[in-house]
Design a protein around this motif. Structure first.
Motif, mmCIF file in Angstrom:
data_model
loop_
_atom_site.group_PDB
_atom_site.id
_atom_site.type_symbol
_atom_site.label_atom_id
_atom_site.label_comp_id
_atom_site.label_asym_id
_atom_site.label_seq_id
_atom_site.Cartn_x
_atom_site.Cartn_y
_atom_site.Cartn_z
ATOM 1 N N VAL A 34 0.841 -1.184 0.000
ATOM 2 C CA VAL A 34 0.000 0.000 0.000
ATOM 3 C C VAL A 34 0.884 1.244 0.000
ATOM 4 C CG1 VAL A 34 -1.786 1.267 1.258
ATOM 5 C CG2 VAL A 34 -1.816 -1.236 1.239
ATOM 6 N N ILE A 35 0.592 2.150 -0.919
ATOM 7 C CA ILE A 35 1.360 3.392 -1.037
ATOM 8 C C ILE A 35 0.620 4.486 -0.281
ATOM 9 C CG2 ILE A 35 2.235 5.129 -2.633
ATOM 10 C CD1 ILE A 35 2.154 2.795 -4.785
ATOM 11 N N LYS A 36 1.318 5.118 0.653
ATOM 12 C CA LYS A 36 0.709 6.210 1.425
ATOM 13 C C LYS A 36 0.859 7.512 0.646
ATOM 14 C CE LYS A 36 0.624 8.241 6.035
ATOM 15 N NZ LYS A 36 0.417 9.611 5.669
ATOM 16 N N ILE A 37 -0.267 8.141 0.384
ATOM 17 C CA ILE A 37 -0.278 9.426 -0.318
ATOM 18 C C ILE A 37 -0.184 10.530 0.727
ATOM 19 C CG2 ILE A 37 -1.659 10.949 -1.795
ATOM 20 C CD1 ILE A 37 -0.541 8.399 -3.192
ATOM 21 N N ASP A 38 0.814 11.415 0.565
ATOM 22 C CA ASP A 38 1.009 12.455 1.574
ATOM 23 C C ASP A 38 0.859 13.873 1.031
ATOM 24 O OD1 ASP A 38 3.302 12.607 0.077
ATOM 25 O OD2 ASP A 38 4.660 12.093 1.715
ATOM 26 N N SER A 39 0.514 13.996 -0.265
ATOM 27 C CA SER A 39 0.344 15.324 -0.853
ATOM 28 C C SER A 39 -0.418 15.212 -2.168
ATOM 29 C CB SER A 39 1.706 15.964 -1.120
ATOM 30 O OG SER A 39 2.385 15.236 -2.140
ATOM 31 N N GLN A 40 -0.899 16.342 -2.645
ATOM 32 C CA GLN A 40 -1.562 16.384 -3.955
ATOM 33 C C GLN A 40 -0.568 15.951 -5.042
ATOM 34 O OE1 GLN A 40 -4.915 17.579 -4.881
ATOM 35 N NE2 GLN A 40 -4.301 16.601 -6.777
ATOM 36 N N LYS A 41 0.688 16.351 -4.872
ATOM 37 C CA LYS A 41 1.724 16.004 -5.852
ATOM 38 C C LYS A 41 1.920 14.486 -5.932
ATOM 39 C CE LYS A 41 6.466 17.127 -7.075
ATOM 40 N NZ LYS A 41 7.662 17.905 -6.746
ATOM 41 N N SER A 42 1.989 13.803 -4.787
ATOM 42 C CA SER A 42 2.177 12.348 -4.821
ATOM 43 C C SER A 42 0.925 11.667 -5.384
ATOM 44 C CB SER A 42 2.564 11.784 -3.454
ATOM 45 O OG SER A 42 1.519 11.883 -2.536
ATOM 46 N N TRP A 43 -0.258 12.200 -5.091
ATOM 47 C CA TRP A 43 -1.502 11.674 -5.671
ATOM 48 C C TRP A 43 -1.427 11.745 -7.199
ATOM 49 C CZ3 TRP A 43 -5.921 9.114 -4.748
ATOM 50 C CH2 TRP A 43 -6.965 9.252 -5.664
ATOM 51 N N ASP A 44 -1.108 12.930 -7.712
ATOM 52 C CA ASP A 44 -1.034 13.120 -9.166
ATOM 53 C C ASP A 44 -0.020 12.166 -9.793
ATOM 54 O OD1 ASP A 44 -2.938 15.142 -8.961
ATOM 55 O OD2 ASP A 44 -1.445 16.752 -8.994
ATOM 56 N N TYR A 45 1.122 12.007 -9.138
ATOM 57 C CA TYR A 45 2.177 11.138 -9.657
ATOM 58 C C TYR A 45 1.706 9.685 -9.770
ATOM 59 C CZ TYR A 45 6.397 8.345 -9.886
ATOM 60 O OH TYR A 45 7.342 7.416 -10.260
ATOM 61 N N PHE A 46 1.139 9.133 -8.703
ATOM 62 C CA PHE A 46 0.752 7.722 -8.716
ATOM 63 C C PHE A 46 -0.467 7.459 -9.601
ATOM 64 C CE2 PHE A 46 3.448 7.649 -4.899
ATOM 65 C CZ PHE A 46 4.299 6.625 -5.290
ATOM 66 N N ILE A 47 -1.399 8.393 -9.665
ATOM 67 C CA ILE A 47 -2.544 8.225 -10.567
ATOM 68 C C ILE A 47 -2.063 8.248 -12.020
ATOM 69 C CG2 ILE A 47 -4.694 9.288 -11.397
ATOM 70 C CD1 ILE A 47 -4.962 7.765 -8.716
ATOM 71 N N THR A 48 -1.125 9.124 -12.330
ATOM 72 C CA THR A 48 -0.549 9.175 -13.678
ATOM 73 C C THR A 48 0.178 7.876 -13.995
ATOM 74 O OG1 THR A 48 -0.330 11.572 -13.577
ATOM 75 C CG2 THR A 48 1.052 10.432 -15.183
ATOM 76 N N GLN A 49 0.942 7.355 -13.026
ATOM 77 C CA GLN A 49 1.643 6.080 -13.227
ATOM 78 C C GLN A 49 0.658 4.952 -13.536
ATOM 79 O OE1 GLN A 49 5.075 5.177 -13.096
ATOM 80 N NE2 GLN A 49 5.189 7.376 -13.419
ATOM 81 N N ALA A 50 -0.416 4.876 -12.781
ATOM 82 C CA ALA A 50 -1.419 3.829 -12.979
ATOM 83 C C ALA A 50 -2.064 3.964 -14.356
ATOM 84 C CB ALA A 50 -2.475 3.900 -11.890
ATOM 85 N N ASN A 51 -2.390 5.183 -14.744
ATOM 86 C CA ASN A 51 -3.019 5.405 -16.047
ATOM 87 C C ASN A 51 -2.068 5.033 -17.181
ATOM 88 O OD1 ASN A 51 -5.269 6.335 -14.740
ATOM 89 N ND2 ASN A 51 -4.808 8.494 -15.072
ATOM 90 N N THR A 52 -0.810 5.425 -17.049
ATOM 91 C CA THR A 52 0.191 5.145 -18.078
ATOM 92 C C THR A 52 0.388 3.642 -18.254
ATOM 93 O OG1 THR A 52 1.329 7.209 -17.576
ATOM 94 C CG2 THR A 52 2.597 5.543 -18.746
ATOM 95 N N LYS A 53 0.427 2.925 -17.140
ATOM 96 C CA LYS A 53 0.668 1.483 -17.192
ATOM 97 C C LYS A 53 -0.613 0.672 -17.370
ATOM 98 C CE LYS A 53 4.980 1.856 -14.741
ATOM 99 N NZ LYS A 53 5.775 1.515 -13.590
#
Length: 126
Positions: free
Chosen positions: A12-31
């Motif tokens: 489980v990845i802990k999201i600690d900011s809007q920036k980390s949210w954007d990063y991981f959502i983008t990663q999931a979408n890309t992959k």
């Protein structure tokens, strides 16, 4: 030391900011893999009780990205997705919410995740 369980590394990845949210959502979408988001709060007893279940769910579904968001730490994300109660579980695909489950209901969450898997083509493993 028999009988002691080996500690597993959290999936489980802990999201600690809007920036980390954007990063991981983008990663999931890309992959091209779905995301299960667990919105919780440190003061919420039902949220705390769901932590072990969510960790186990992450281990048993390697083809998903699992994110945990504390609504008090990352208010922008919770507000944008209209999270009003804890715990809330949000299944996302392609950056868009697909399913929302409000409350500490492990059976319903597992049923929805399994149903989602059955209704979509096979995913790449993370």
């Amino acid at each position: 030391m028999e009988g002691k369980k080996k500690l597993k590394k959290s999936k489980v990845i802990k999201i600690d900011s809007q920036k980390s949210w954007d990063y991981f959502i983008t990663q999931a979408n890309t992959k091209g893999y779905p995301v299960m988001v667990y919105f919780s709060a440190s003061w919420c007893v039902p949220s705390i009780s769901m932590n072990p279940f969510f960790e186990e769910l992450a281990f048993s579904h390697q083809d998903f990205m699992f994110l945990r968001v504390d609504v008090d730490e990352v208010k922008e994300v919770a507000s944008k997705l209209e999270i009003k109660a804890m715990p809330t579980f949000l299944l996302m695909n392609g950056g868009a919410p697909v399913e929302k489950i409000v409350g500490a209901n492990p059976d319903e969450i597992k049923k929805r995740v399994d149903g989602f898997i059955c209704s979509t083509p096979s995913q790449n493993s993370i």
